[in-house]
Write a protein that holds these residues in place. Sequence first.
Motif, PDB file in Angstrom:
ATOM      1  N   ASN A 262       0.743  -1.062  -0.075  1.00  0.00           N
ATOM      2  CA  ASN A 262       0.170   0.110  -0.117  1.00  0.00           C
ATOM      3  C   ASN A 262       0.924   1.140  -0.042  1.00  0.00           C
TER       4      ASN A 262
ATOM      5  N   GLN B 128      -3.879   8.477  -0.718  1.00  0.00           N
ATOM      6  CA  GLN B 128      -5.146   7.912  -1.283  1.00  0.00           C
ATOM      7  C   GLN B 128      -5.109   8.313  -2.797  1.00  0.00           C
TER       8      GLN B 128
ATOM      9  N   LYS C 227      -1.646   3.579  -6.437  1.00  0.00           N
ATOM     10  CA  LYS C 227      -1.256   2.209  -6.200  1.00  0.00           C
ATOM     11  C   LYS C 227       0.466   2.116  -6.585  1.00  0.00           C
TER      12      LYS C 227
ATOM     13  N   GLY D 291      -1.166 -10.698  -0.531  1.00  0.00           N
ATOM     14  CA  GLY D 291      -0.921 -10.934   0.805  1.00  0.00           C
ATOM     15  C   GLY D 291      -0.149 -10.007   1.601  1.00  0.00           C
ATOM     16  N   ARG D 292       0.679  -9.058   0.898  1.00  0.00           N
ATOM     17  CA  ARG D 292       1.372  -7.805   1.590  1.00  0.00           C
ATOM     18  C   ARG D 292       0.719  -6.616   1.823  1.00  0.00           C
ATOM     19  N   GLY D 293      -0.573  -6.957   1.929  1.00  0.00           N
ATOM     20  CA  GLY D 293      -1.641  -5.757   2.293  1.00  0.00           C
ATOM     21  C   GLY D 293      -2.227  -5.110   1.344  1.00  0.00           C
TER      22      GLY D 293
ATOM     23  N   LYS E 198      -4.996  -4.962  -1.750  1.00  0.00           N
ATOM     24  CA  LYS E 198      -6.348  -5.820  -2.289  1.00  0.00           C
ATOM     25  C   LYS E 198      -5.999  -5.989  -3.927  1.00  0.00           C
TER      26      LYS E 198
ATOM     27  N   ARG F  18      -9.308  -4.148 -10.016  1.00  0.00           N
ATOM     28  CA  ARG F  18      -9.660  -4.390 -11.248  1.00  0.00           C
ATOM     29  C   ARG F  18      -9.428  -3.236 -12.081  1.00  0.00           C
TER      30      ARG F  18
ATOM     31  N   ASP G  36      -6.526   7.526  -9.169  1.00  0.00           N
ATOM     32  CA  ASP G  36      -7.432   8.476  -9.086  1.00  0.00           C
ATOM     33  C   ASP G  36      -7.414   9.306 -10.406  1.00  0.00           C
TER      34      ASP G  36
ATOM     35  N   ARG H  60      -8.033   7.689 -13.638  1.00  0.00           N
ATOM     36  CA  ARG H  60      -9.441   7.590 -13.922  1.00  0.00           C
ATOM     37  C   ARG H  60     -10.231   8.726 -14.260  1.00  0.00           C
TER      38      ARG H  60
END
Lengths: 312, 185
Positions: free
Chosen positions: B47, B51, B54, B89-91, B93, B96, B166, B169
């Motif tokens: 992470n 905000q 990525k 698994g490193r925190g 998600k 998509r 963001d 997008r």
Amino acid sequence: MKKVISRFTVLLLLTCTAVHGQNAKKPTLMVVPSDAWCVQHGYVQHYDNQGIATKVPDYTKAFQENTDLLLVISKINGLMAEREFPLINLETVLKGLQNSSARNIVRTSRDTGASINESPLDQIVKTAKADIIIQLTWTENKQGPKNSITYNLQGLDSYTFKQVATAAGTGNPSFSTELPVLLEEAVIENMDDFTYTLQQHFEDMFDKGREVTLQILTWEDWSGDLDDLSFEIEDWLDANCVEGRFSTTDVTSTYALFDQVRMPLFDDNGRALAARNFFRDLSKKLSGPSYNIPNKLETEGLGKVTLILGSR
Amino acid sequence: MKDNGLKKTVPFLLFFLLGTSIFAQGKQKKADNDTYDWEYNIECYGNTAKQGYKLVKVWSYSKERGVATSQAKKNAVHGIIFKGFTGDGRGCKSSRPLMNRDMTDKEYKDFFRDFFLDDGGYARFVTYATDTKGGTEVQKLVRNKKEKKEKFYQYKIGVVVTVATDELRKHLEKEGIINALAKGF
């Protein structure tokens, strides 16, 4: 000159119609803490429902006492507003309803001294509502010194009761992170999933029409038989729904329920439709010369209509 | 005599420089074609604190280390738009892809040609995550020729980059490349 002006006016009208017809009715959304969360945190009112002890969520108390809830709702509202989908704020609506109710109590007519007319139905209708309720639940998990959050966001259609969007998951266990930080991370991490599933729902709606519910009730003094009439109503639905999509759920001689009714989003003139406008034609048809059944049309938001047969 | 030598050397130098340039352009074109054909891997790299951003690790392939490293940014943006990635698994998600509608071949070609030019705008949304230790990994790939020694084929280079998802997008929504949530209302 007159010709030019008249041509310009026609062009303007056509443009307005085209622009007007482009956008469907926008559903309203509101974040509400789930019943389970309210019960877990003690934000409930107890009352005796004909001998059965019942708990109902006390949202006002939750907003007054739980700052984490305010933080999460504020974060979700902010992220949705960024996507041009500002949400209705439950706390503000509740305050508005209280103020409006207080004002109505003290209002009197200057000439006659009469107070505001409010039917029992008006009181029920004046509650906090939205077309899609975003139900929020979170639980704190403790594993030794580590904390984590299980977060669940469900978009529920108020009329069909279907879950139309979702995002859920458990964050990574952390040693020192405080609850507000974990909550904020959970909102940010899950919002993309939620908006993705919500968008899928909207795309389905644009493709197959808005899913709405039609309920038919009858007044006590109506002498007709809804069982027979239901076939005529089905014919109307078949002719007017998108690809004739609807389901007849219940039919008795006095009550009928049609759900999964897929109504078009626009009428023939390109005007955006809500369930109220769509079923107005059915109401007119039933009260017209062929059937001569006076009826009353009641609406709940964009997606539910109740027709009461017998009188207005 | 000197002039004569110079006369011979200058065309040779020009020919050499031109050849090198064409050779380099060929490698860059090959790297662009790989991106176009989705020949790269993208994975989550934890992470970011910010905000709307990525952190991803992109594996690009080229015979030239520099080309593979520089292509990582392009691949990361392409990956966020068209591929997405799974959690590790490193925190982090799963994510998509931003693309949420069907794109015709022509639309894809036009979009790729313009947006992914070196000055086409994609670079505004991606930066190297230079503060991530061990972010760049280099692997030499070999090809096993029949009854011959293994021969160097190309590099596989993993670079960690931060993508402003963001902002990306919003830009794509504004350009009509992807559908906004409120589209149609």
